[in-house]
Design an enzyme around this catalytic site. Sequence first.
Site, PDB file in Angstrom:
ATOM      1  N   LEU A  93       0.819  -1.222   0.000  1.00 10.73           N
ATOM      2  CA  LEU A  93       0.000   0.000   0.000  1.00 10.73           C
ATOM      3  C   LEU A  93       0.849   1.267   0.000  1.00 10.73           C
ATOM      4  O   LEU A  93       0.319   2.363  -0.202  1.00 10.73           O
ATOM      5  CB  LEU A  93      -0.962  -0.002   1.190  1.00 10.73           C
ATOM      6  N   ASN A 137       7.111  -3.065   3.913  1.00 12.61           N
ATOM      7  CA  ASN A 137       8.250  -2.339   3.330  1.00 12.61           C
ATOM      8  C   ASN A 137       7.882  -0.903   2.998  1.00 12.61           C
ATOM      9  O   ASN A 137       7.953  -0.449   1.863  1.00 12.61           O
ATOM     10  CB  ASN A 137       8.811  -3.065   2.099  1.00 12.61           C
ATOM     11  N   ASP A 185       9.281  -9.046   3.166  1.00 10.84           N
ATOM     12  CA  ASP A 185       9.061  -9.110   1.722  1.00 10.84           C
ATOM     13  C   ASP A 185       9.710  -7.947   0.976  1.00 10.84           C
ATOM     14  O   ASP A 185       9.699  -6.809   1.420  1.00 10.84           O
ATOM     15  CB  ASP A 185       7.577  -9.132   1.388  1.00 10.84           C
ATOM     16  N   HIS A 232       9.875 -14.237   1.509  1.00  7.74           N
ATOM     17  CA  HIS A 232      10.222 -13.885   0.119  1.00  7.74           C
ATOM     18  C   HIS A 232      11.476 -14.706  -0.199  1.00  7.74           C
ATOM     19  O   HIS A 232      12.564 -14.356   0.227  1.00  7.74           O
ATOM     20  CB  HIS A 232      10.473 -12.375   0.042  1.00  7.74           C
ATOM     21  N   HIS A 292       4.682 -15.610  -3.203  1.00  6.43           N
ATOM     22  CA  HIS A 292       4.847 -15.635  -4.667  1.00  6.43           C
ATOM     23  C   HIS A 292       5.753 -16.745  -5.212  1.00  6.43           C
ATOM     24  O   HIS A 292       6.762 -16.483  -5.854  1.00  6.43           O
ATOM     25  CB  HIS A 292       5.304 -14.282  -5.195  1.00  6.43           C
ATOM     26  N   ASN A 314       9.624  -9.150  -9.275  1.00  2.00           N
ATOM     27  CA  ASN A 314      10.466 -10.019  -8.462  1.00  2.00           C
ATOM     28  C   ASN A 314       9.609 -10.894  -7.550  1.00  2.00           C
ATOM     29  O   ASN A 314       8.869 -10.344  -6.734  1.00  2.00           O
ATOM     30  CB  ASN A 314      11.411  -9.160  -7.607  1.00  2.00           C
ATOM     31  N   ASP A 323       0.476  -9.640  -4.746  1.00  2.00           N
ATOM     32  CA  ASP A 323       1.747  -8.888  -4.764  1.00  2.00           C
ATOM     33  C   ASP A 323       1.546  -7.559  -5.486  1.00  2.00           C
ATOM     34  O   ASP A 323       2.425  -7.096  -6.218  1.00  2.00           O
ATOM     35  CB  ASP A 323       2.887  -9.711  -5.387  1.00  2.00           C
TER      36      ASP A 323
HETATM   37 ZN   LIG Z   1       8.273 -10.418  -2.508  1.00  2.00          ZN
END
Ligand SMILES: [Zn+2]
Length: 434
Positions: A63, A94, A154, A181, A234, A280, A307
């Site tokens: 977000l 992040n 992540d 991740h 992911h 990624n 993601d």
């Molecule tokens: Zn990631």
Amino acid sequence: MRAVLIRGAAPYGEQPLDLLLADGSIVATGPAAGADERAADAEIVDGAGLVVLPGLVDLHTHLREPGREDAETVASGSAAAALGGYTAVFAMPNTDPTADTAGVVEQVYRLGRDVGLVDVQPIGAVTVGRKGERLAELAAMATSAAAVRVFSDDGDCVSDALLMRRALEYVKAFDGVIAQHAQEPRLTQGAQMHEGEVSARLGLTGWPAVAEEAIIARDCLLADHVGSRLHVCHLSTSGSVEVVAAAKRRGTTVTAEVTPHHLLLTDDRVVGYDPVFKVNPPLRTAGDVSALRKALADGVIDVVATDHAPHASQDKETEWDNASPGMLGLQTALSVVLQTMLLPGLLDWRGVARVMSETPARIGRLTDQGRPVATGEPANLVLIDPDAGWTVDGDSLASLSGNTPFQGMELPGRVVATYLRGRCTVSAGMLAGR
Ligand SMILES: [Zn+2]
């Protein structure tokens, strides 16, 4: 709040029936809905031809607030989520500052509640500043008002095996989960795209599948060793599918997600050097795509997570090497899943509900999301027109950024309406009350 009577919508694409929503819940279904006294002054919604599912839940959303409000805010991301059929999203930490303290996760949580379009459930960072050096205050985040249960660095991998072990041990105390991740950093230094035929042809540094698979294998073993819950973000390669399948057969408490873009797009998109296809982990091969679809159908992969990664144009629309990796996903995820899984018969509507709502809510320990469409359950719902198609246009999406890899594609299925605890957030495909 006025009651809502949805007439003739089909839960899970099965028998159409009436649903009465009042006081935040589904209070009656079928003939009882119309007969209920609360139906007398209810708002009537024509659900004919529409499929109704539990509101979607995204385990993996960026977000960007606090810190990069030029790319996305809690408000704009919540709008994109509601329009995409979501009633809850998990917000990755992040941000700037990093969501690694009770203060920051509570800030994000409150912003989400103030906007009120979806439940914004913060994910806490595993390590301080996501630097991979020492554990963040996981317990403080877990006991905060945000009640964090999912922790992730992540964007970066918790690559230090000892830190990963400690994190897995630590979150057991509050039934938390580490969402990894999976990217071995040394094996992916300078990587620009999937390592394979196309990267060799283009002369771009490759991101080898083994860099993901090696971390997943290690983490499954660590999760076994300490008896904790692991979630793989992911997952993108056929080899990763094999690693997770083997771990599940052994009884490891591991769950895994796949993104819509990894279900549809392949690494040959990179040939034009359009940075919208930089992500990624990177887009993989057609063989990986078919293995991911099969694994999602078989339950080896548990959930679809977007993601959703908005980027401001100065970070994204630049030369390939310098462009930020990431793609929008919230408003296109359901349609991509219909295209790649439902239409080919790999999942039915119950399966779609399972991988996009029920299981993500369960992994993240959200108790009033991902519930059945049934009397007595929370009225978190999405109404879908399965026969409508649409053409994706980045400019018309609610996100502040426009980096959709599906630009110009025709996709099946439209979100007609979304309800969060019985309150309409999306109506006629648009934000309600706007
Ligand atoms: Zn990631």
